[in-house]
Design an enzyme around this catalytic site. Structure first.
Site, PDB file in Angstrom:
ATOM      1  N   HIS A 169     -11.316  13.447  -3.350  1.00 35.54           N
ATOM      2  CA  HIS A 169     -10.664  14.324  -4.334  1.00 35.54           C
ATOM      3  C   HIS A 169     -11.690  14.952  -5.275  1.00 35.54           C
ATOM      4  O   HIS A 169     -12.791  14.411  -5.447  1.00 35.54           O
ATOM      5  CB  HIS A 169      -9.712  13.499  -5.203  1.00 35.54           C
ATOM      6  CG  HIS A 169      -8.455  13.055  -4.525  1.00 35.54           C
ATOM      7  ND1 HIS A 169      -7.984  11.762  -4.610  1.00 35.54           N
ATOM      8  CD2 HIS A 169      -7.544  13.731  -3.780  1.00 35.54           C
ATOM      9  CE1 HIS A 169      -6.841  11.669  -3.934  1.00 35.54           C
ATOM     10  NE2 HIS A 169      -6.562  12.840  -3.421  1.00 35.54           N
ATOM     11  N   CYS A 256      -6.936   7.337 -10.908  1.00 38.92           N
ATOM     12  CA  CYS A 256      -5.788   7.393  -9.994  1.00 38.92           C
ATOM     13  C   CYS A 256      -4.727   6.347 -10.288  1.00 38.92           C
ATOM     14  O   CYS A 256      -3.612   6.467  -9.803  1.00 38.92           O
ATOM     15  CB  CYS A 256      -6.249   7.308  -8.551  1.00 38.92           C
ATOM     16  SG  CYS A 256      -7.511   6.129  -8.240  1.00 38.92           S
TER      17      CYS A 256
HETATM   18  C1  CIR Z   1      -5.250   7.807  -0.415  1.00 41.58           C
HETATM   19  O1  CIR Z   1      -6.045   8.019   0.503  1.00 41.58           O
HETATM   20  O2  CIR Z   1      -4.385   8.615  -0.735  1.00 41.58           O
HETATM   21  C2  CIR Z   1      -5.346   6.500  -1.156  1.00 41.58           C
HETATM   22  N1  CIR Z   1      -5.754   5.483  -0.244  1.00 41.58           N
HETATM   23  C3  CIR Z   1      -6.322   6.604  -2.310  1.00 41.58           C
HETATM   24  C4  CIR Z   1      -5.877   7.568  -3.352  1.00 41.58           C
HETATM   25  C5  CIR Z   1      -6.759   7.570  -4.553  1.00 41.58           C
HETATM   26  N2  CIR Z   1      -6.276   8.495  -5.501  1.00 41.58           N
HETATM   27  C6  CIR Z   1      -7.026   9.145  -6.364  1.00 41.58           C
HETATM   28  O3  CIR Z   1      -8.225   8.991  -6.364  1.00 41.58           O
HETATM   29  N3  CIR Z   1      -6.435   9.996  -7.187  1.00 41.58           N
END
Ligand code: CIR
Length: 277
Positions: A169, A256
């Protein structure tokens, strides 16, 4: 242990959600799958929540979603602005059911609008003043960016797509850490994108250190990145190290795991009493 700290100047809620028992089935993009200790992940997450509380946040804790592996990463489901909350459409299909319960929680705090085309993950969204930068990642699409732009333009925000490479991201690559100051990984994003902002690079051996969470005068940073922390300390930042190493195996970091909702000085929302869930 964190040292006692003064709260952030503006009260805010932090929406969080317990780690799902299904987290072993999380989405992975840049990491190999390795075993995740759910109990340890929950203990670390609880310490993160405690740090948010110590720094002035009132928690709105959503219940665990046993069938939604990545649901602890609430940031990806919404963009909260002063004027409105945008319910997003995460780019991974497995994550799209996560938005409903977050929308219910946000409905009490902001007028809601919904992204109605394409996809955007909240982790790709970096708001700096009235500009909203969105990472052109594997999760966020041009159509999603256009939809977001239409939703927030009436409130005076401009949306710009940003190239990112090598990371999940945009906010894996860059976050705001203090007044007009960014922390970034030069391998993953070009700091020149953010005109008018000073940008500090992470320590070269710590590529994942750019994701830090600003709470007023304080900065939650990841305990596993001491070199970057030492650099930040020289800038006089008030660091609050947090260990989320178990959730890092699911490609999660600090921003997150919460959605911050700042109390507005005017409008329908009242500051007190805060509900606790
Ligand atoms: C994903 O791949 O969507 C989750 N395993 C990790 C998301 C992490 N989110 C973020 O950094 N905003």
């Amino acid at each position: 242990m964190l040292a006692p700290s003064t709260p952030s100047p503006r009260l805010q809620r932090a929406i969080t959600r317990d780690v799902s028992r299904a987290i072993a089935r999380c989405e992975l993009t840049h990491l190999e799958r390795t075993p995740i200790d759910v109990d340890l992940a929950r203990r670390q997450h609880a310490a993160y929540e405690a740090a948010l509380e110590r720094l002035g946040c009132t928690l709105v804790r959503l219940p665990e979603e046993p069938e939604l592996p990545d649901s602890v990463f609430v940031e990806d489901t919404a963009l909260v602005l002063d004027e409105v909350a945008v319910i997003l459409r995460p780019g991974a299909a497995s994550r799209q059911p996560e938005t409903a319960s977050v929308a219910r929680a946000l409905a009490a705090l902001r007028p809601l609008v919904h992204l109605d085309a394409g996809t955007v993950d909240g982790g790709d969204v970096l708001r700096l003043d009235r500009t909203i930068y969105v990472g052109l990642s594997s999760r966020s699409s041009e159509a999603g960016i256009d939809s977001l732009s239409e939703l927030v333009a009436p409130h005076g925000y401009e949306v710009r797509g940003v190239s990112v490479r090598g990371c999940l991201h945009l906010k894996s690559a860059v976050t705001e850490i203090a007044e007009r100051l960014l922390l970034f990984n030069p391998e993953w994003v070009d700091a020149g994108t953010f005109a008018g902002w000073e940008a500090l690079p992470v320590a070269p051996l710590e590529p994942q250190a750019a994701n830090a969470l600003r709470l007023g005068e304080h900065l939650l940073c990841q305990a596993r990145f001491p070199r970057t922390a030492a650099q930040l300390a020289t800038r006089g930042l008030r660091l609050e190290p947090v260990d989320l190493s178990e959730l890092a195996k699911a490609e999660g970091a600090l921003t997150c795991c919460s959605l911050l909702v700042t109390a507005r000085s005017s409008g329908a929302e009242t500051l007190a009493p805060f509900e606790r869930t």
